[in-house]
Design a protein around this motif. Structure first.
Motif, PDB file in Angstrom:
ATOM      1  N   GLU A  95     -48.703  15.324 -51.020  1.00 19.84           N
ATOM      2  CA  GLU A  95     -47.927  15.136 -49.793  1.00 19.84           C
ATOM      3  C   GLU A  95     -48.806  14.847 -48.583  1.00 19.84           C
ATOM      4  O   GLU A  95     -48.300  14.497 -47.515  1.00 19.84           O
ATOM      5  N   TYR A  96     -50.114  15.013 -48.730  1.00 18.29           N
ATOM      6  CA  TYR A  96     -51.017  14.775 -47.606  1.00 18.29           C
ATOM      7  C   TYR A  96     -51.084  13.277 -47.316  1.00 18.29           C
ATOM      8  O   TYR A  96     -51.343  12.460 -48.209  1.00 18.29           O
ATOM      9  N   ILE A  97     -50.841  12.933 -46.059  1.00 17.06           N
ATOM     10  CA  ILE A  97     -50.882  11.527 -45.644  1.00 17.06           C
ATOM     11  C   ILE A  97     -52.242  11.230 -45.026  1.00 17.06           C
ATOM     12  O   ILE A  97     -52.637  11.851 -44.033  1.00 17.06           O
ATOM     13  N   TYR A 152     -61.659   8.674 -40.117  1.00 16.40           N
ATOM     14  CA  TYR A 152     -60.705   9.460 -39.340  1.00 16.40           C
ATOM     15  C   TYR A 152     -61.051   9.369 -37.848  1.00 16.40           C
ATOM     16  O   TYR A 152     -62.218   9.286 -37.474  1.00 16.40           O
ATOM     17  N   LYS A 153     -60.012   9.432 -37.008  1.00 15.29           N
ATOM     18  CA  LYS A 153     -60.226   9.581 -35.571  1.00 15.29           C
ATOM     19  C   LYS A 153     -60.233  11.054 -35.181  1.00 15.29           C
ATOM     20  O   LYS A 153     -60.715  11.424 -34.120  1.00 15.29           O
ATOM     21  N   ASP A 154     -59.674  11.889 -36.065  1.00 13.89           N
ATOM     22  CA  ASP A 154     -59.608  13.319 -35.803  1.00 13.89           C
ATOM     23  C   ASP A 154     -59.385  14.037 -37.125  1.00 13.89           C
ATOM     24  O   ASP A 154     -58.844  13.463 -38.072  1.00 13.89           O
ATOM     25  N   HIS A 156     -66.134  23.148 -54.726  1.00 13.05           N
ATOM     26  CA  HIS A 156     -64.673  23.168 -54.755  1.00 13.05           C
ATOM     27  C   HIS A 156     -64.130  21.892 -54.124  1.00 13.05           C
ATOM     28  O   HIS A 156     -64.759  21.296 -53.246  1.00 13.05           O
ATOM     29  N   ALA A 157     -62.927  21.517 -54.563  1.00 12.67           N
ATOM     30  CA  ALA A 157     -62.287  20.316 -54.035  1.00 12.67           C
ATOM     31  C   ALA A 157     -61.728  20.570 -52.645  1.00 12.67           C
ATOM     32  O   ALA A 157     -61.282  21.674 -52.318  1.00 12.67           O
ATOM     33  N   LEU A 158     -61.746  19.542 -51.821  1.00 13.13           N
ATOM     34  CA  LEU A 158     -61.104  19.615 -50.510  1.00 13.13           C
ATOM     35  C   LEU A 158     -59.593  19.754 -50.694  1.00 13.13           C
ATOM     36  O   LEU A 158     -59.000  19.017 -51.497  1.00 13.13           O
ATOM     37  N   PRO A 159     -58.940  20.670 -49.991  1.00 10.71           N
ATOM     38  CA  PRO A 159     -57.496  20.899 -50.182  1.00 10.71           C
ATOM     39  C   PRO A 159     -56.631  19.652 -50.091  1.00 10.71           C
ATOM     40  O   PRO A 159     -55.722  19.472 -50.929  1.00 10.71           O
ATOM     41  N   PRO A 160     -56.868  18.732 -49.123  1.00  7.55           N
ATOM     42  CA  PRO A 160     -56.018  17.537 -49.079  1.00  7.55           C
ATOM     43  C   PRO A 160     -56.078  16.706 -50.360  1.00  7.55           C
ATOM     44  O   PRO A 160     -55.122  16.004 -50.684  1.00  7.55           O
ATOM     45  N   SER A 161     -57.203  16.791 -51.079  1.00  7.63           N
ATOM     46  CA  SER A 161     -57.350  15.980 -52.288  1.00  7.63           C
ATOM     47  C   SER A 161     -56.581  16.560 -53.467  1.00  7.63           C
ATOM     48  O   SER A 161     -56.543  15.967 -54.544  1.00  7.63           O
ATOM     49  N   MET A 162     -55.952  17.725 -53.262  1.00  7.76           N
ATOM     50  CA  MET A 162     -55.094  18.324 -54.287  1.00  7.76           C
ATOM     51  C   MET A 162     -53.634  18.318 -53.860  1.00  7.76           C
ATOM     52  O   MET A 162     -52.792  18.925 -54.509  1.00  7.76           O
ATOM     53  N   ASP A 163     -53.340  17.630 -52.767  1.00  9.47           N
ATOM     54  CA  ASP A 163     -51.996  17.650 -52.186  1.00  9.47           C
ATOM     55  C   ASP A 163     -51.411  16.242 -52.128  1.00  9.47           C
ATOM     56  O   ASP A 163     -51.780  15.452 -51.253  1.00  9.47           O
ATOM     57  N   PRO A 208     -55.841   7.096 -41.683  1.00  8.28           N
ATOM     58  CA  PRO A 208     -56.125   5.665 -41.509  1.00  8.28           C
ATOM     59  C   PRO A 208     -55.226   4.752 -42.338  1.00  8.28           C
ATOM     60  O   PRO A 208     -54.922   3.634 -41.921  1.00  8.28           O
ATOM     61  N   LEU A 209     -54.823   5.236 -43.515  1.00 12.13           N
ATOM     62  CA  LEU A 209     -54.022   4.392 -44.406  1.00 12.13           C
ATOM     63  C   LEU A 209     -52.532   4.606 -44.231  1.00 12.13           C
ATOM     64  O   LEU A 209     -51.721   3.793 -44.675  1.00 12.13           O
ATOM     65  N   GLY A 210     -52.145   5.725 -43.622  1.00 16.46           N
ATOM     66  CA  GLY A 210     -50.729   5.984 -43.383  1.00 16.46           C
ATOM     67  C   GLY A 210     -49.918   6.237 -44.632  1.00 16.46           C
ATOM     68  O   GLY A 210     -48.710   5.997 -44.670  1.00 16.46           O
ATOM     69  N   LYS A 211     -50.582   6.716 -45.674  1.00 14.52           N
ATOM     70  CA  LYS A 211     -49.879   7.003 -46.927  1.00 14.52           C
ATOM     71  C   LYS A 211     -50.667   8.048 -47.705  1.00 14.52           C
ATOM     72  O   LYS A 211     -51.838   8.326 -47.402  1.00 14.52           O
ATOM     73  N   SER A 212     -50.041   8.611 -48.730  1.00 17.84           N
ATOM     74  CA  SER A 212     -50.753   9.524 -49.613  1.00 17.84           C
ATOM     75  C   SER A 212     -51.729   8.734 -50.465  1.00 17.84           C
ATOM     76  O   SER A 212     -51.426   7.635 -50.929  1.00 17.84           O
ATOM     77  N   VAL A 213     -52.926   9.286 -50.674  1.00 19.65           N
ATOM     78  CA  VAL A 213     -53.908   8.639 -51.542  1.00 19.65           C
ATOM     79  C   VAL A 213     -54.151   9.474 -52.797  1.00 19.65           C
ATOM     80  O   VAL A 213     -55.066   9.196 -53.563  1.00 19.65           O
ATOM     81  N   THR A 214     -53.302  10.498 -52.995  1.00 22.48           N
ATOM     82  CA  THR A 214     -53.451  11.391 -54.146  1.00 22.48           C
ATOM     83  C   THR A 214     -52.159  11.415 -54.940  1.00 22.48           C
ATOM     84  O   THR A 214     -51.120  11.850 -54.436  1.00 22.48           O
TER      85      THR A 214
END
Length: 279
Positions: free
Chosen positions: A57-59, A200-202, A48-55, A62-68
């Motif tokens: 709005e997820y920032i 990620y730092k966290d 299954h896909a990681l939830p942030p990779s389907m969102d 490290p990049l400070g922006k959405s990558v999806t």
């Protein structure tokens, strides 16, 4: 639908979560060419896909922006809800586990192990290329999975393309011939992979568990720099929008934004004989 005499790709996915674009990007190019695609997971559980990779709005911290993008999020949700990833090949049931030297009857077990590995290598001959999809999940069940390493070694021995993205690049560093464990198979090669600036730092998390940690348990960039040795090179390309390196037989993609380009280069390697790109 696969075309007659179409290429056949084996795609390995983590059971602890793959990053959506790192699957749908290459699949876009494989499907466009009519390639047949088989999926495999470490123990045969559906990926299954990681939830942030389907969102969208997820920032990404490290990049400070959405990558999806909205489009990629929709494509990921669509494949995640479909039956396409159902019933993957069970890698643990397909390849044996190497016996411990302390096991009773070690020699006979080792002979049986090598025989089984040779049989699987013959079965893998049906495939034209291998792809290992990234995300945080591979850290758990793919990076140091000796069965996955054996699959990689079989493709290497057959001189067939081996593609990997993000943390899916890690097993390329760890895959080693048992008789030459001091040197990675990517020694002397040029590769890319998740760079230190992207770590990620966290909040590094994994599907199916509440195990959430800070930084990844290892900096992949440092592993790749060491594994490639003085005659090879790790390319982080931080600050550049994309980073995909082809140093045949390896095709490596740095992270999420490189997914579509990784798939494109796999096709060019298979169809056009591409042997070098990005360095």
């Amino acid at each position: 639908m696969a075309r007659k005499n179409a290429k056949k790709i084996l795609v390995i996915l983590s059971e602890y979560g793959y990053w959506g674009e790192e699957l749908v990007g290459p699949l876009h190019h494989f499907d466009q060419r009519g390639y047949e695609v088989d999926f495999a997971t470490p123990t045969g559980k559906r990926a299954h896909a990681l939830p942030p990779s389907m969102d969208p709005e997820y920032i990404d911290p490290p990049l400070g922006k959405s990558v999806t993008s909205e489009k990629v999020a929709e494509l990921t949700r669509r494949i995640d809800a479909s039956d396409r990833l159902d019933d993957p090949i069970d890698i643990a049931g397909w390849l044996p586990e190497r016996p411990y030297t302390a096991d009773d009857g070690y020699l006979r077990k080792l002979e049986a192990y090598h025989h089984a590995v040779d049989t699987v290598a013959q079965e893998l001959d049906a495939y034209d290329a291998l792809l290992i999809v990234g995300g945080s999940g591979p850290v758990v069940d793919i990076a140091n999975n000796e069965r996955v390493h054996q699959i990689i070694l079989a493709f290497l021995a057959a001189d067939k393309p081996i593609a990997a993205e993000c943390y899916g690049v890690t097993p390329l560093a760890f895959a080693r011939d048992w008789e030459n464990r001091g040197r990675s198979i990517i020694y002397g090669k040029h590769v890319t992979g998740h760079c230190k600036e992207y770590d990620y730092k966290d909040g590094t998390g994994f599907l199916g568990t509440d195990f959430v940690i800070g930084p990844p348990p290892y900096p992949l960039e440092y592993i790749l720099r060491d594994a490639t040795g003085p005659e090879g090179r790790y390319h982080g390309n931080f600050g550049k929008e994309t980073s995909v390196i082809v140093d045949y037989p390896f095709i490596t993609g740095r992270s999420t934004p490189d997914s579509y380009l990784t798939g494109e280069k796999v096709v060019e390697v298979l169809e056009d004989g591409l042997r070098r790109f990005g360095w």
